[in-house]
Design an enzyme around this catalytic site. Sequence first.
Site, short mmCIF file in Angstrom:
data_model
loop_
_atom_site.label_atom_id
_atom_site.label_comp_id
_atom_site.label_asym_id
_atom_site.label_seq_id
_atom_site.Cartn_x
_atom_site.Cartn_y
_atom_site.Cartn_z
N HIS A 168 0.56 4.25 -2.75
CA HIS A 168 0.35 5.65 -2.38
C HIS A 168 1.52 6.52 -2.82
CE1 HIS A 168 -3.23 5.60 0.55
NE2 HIS A 168 -3.26 4.49 -0.17
N HIS A 206 -6.14 -5.94 -2.18
CA HIS A 206 -6.95 -6.03 -0.96
C HIS A 206 -7.25 -7.47 -0.57
CE1 HIS A 206 -8.63 -1.62 -1.12
NE2 HIS A 206 -7.33 -1.68 -0.91
N ARG A 262 0.83 -1.21 0.00
CA ARG A 262 0.00 0.00 0.00
C ARG A 262 0.87 1.26 0.00
NH1 ARG A 262 -3.19 2.82 4.26
NH2 ARG A 262 -4.94 3.83 3.20
N ASN A 300 -3.73 9.20 4.24
CA ASN A 300 -2.53 8.55 4.79
C ASN A 300 -2.42 8.60 6.30
OD1 ASN A 300 -1.78 8.09 2.13
ND2 ASN A 300 -0.38 9.82 2.03
#
Length: 329
Positions: A74, A201, A70, A102
């Site tokens: 990001h 996910h 992740r 975040n």
Amino acid sequence: MAAPLFVGGRAAAMTAAVLATVAALLAPAAVAQLSTSFYSGSCASLESIVRSGMTSAVQQEPRMGASILRLFFHDCFVNGCDGSVLLDDSSTLTGEKNAGPNANSLRGYEVIDAIKSRVDAACPGTVSCADILAVAARDGVNLLGGPTWAVPLGRRDARTTTQAAANSNLPSPSSSAATLISAFASKGLDSRDMVALSGAHTIGAARCASFRSRIYNDTNINAGFATRRRQVCGPQSGATDGNLAPLDAFSSVRFDNGYYRNLLSRFGLLHSDQELFGSGGPVDSIAQQYAGNGGAFSADFVTAMIKMGNISPLTGSSGEIRNNCRKPN
């Protein structure tokens, strides 16, 4: 690459097909100045050092594989894959760490710090934080049972970033399918890439604050599933905001296609998850394909990860090789 492309003994035909895809994606026109052999002469031990660091981190906490993946996502979605997400705030810089998507959510910075320290001990001032993060994300996936691939390298680190960029570029857990398609398209990623990358996910967990609205307000959700999730996530913001639930209800520490099988049963934890199946939209058929074919998901995930890793990298004389991933030199 000597090792099989996929762990777990997948069919040779699938391995060959994905190798061909990777080879095509690694063509000079496709990946600018990135190269899978970028450090072969300057830091040949890079891959083994990162692998060792990620092995220790995942053994200590399996969820860390998802957290590092992740972190990479990001990073790439905000000004490209340039390590900017790793920068701490300072008197002269307000970075991405405390942006809305975040804050109190991204994690794993210490893992990257530890790996960077070991890499610099072996190859001082040679490997960027951005490249370490890219390799660590790949290893996190593989260590949890997912595919592996040759990571194109040669990124350099950003000297600056802005919190506003993170707030405006990162998709929300309340996003619609149309919004997700548009957000990914703006980064050069098509609908299939978006659905495949969403399959990340299949590992990890989400905070109550990000799925509360879904379990109390959405109608396209399995009733029993919603009831179970309400046990850890109260209806009002506050005390339960930080409580966690697995993104994949059945195998949150195993990288597989279970995420898509969940969607077919209306078990998507985030609103944005369930948007990938059930609304009759343009991506329903992709999610359904992945639910029934784990090999297809793995192959497309590799393709999409390589494409995502090539979003606006700093190369050549741009940027720098940070000594400390948390601050510019």
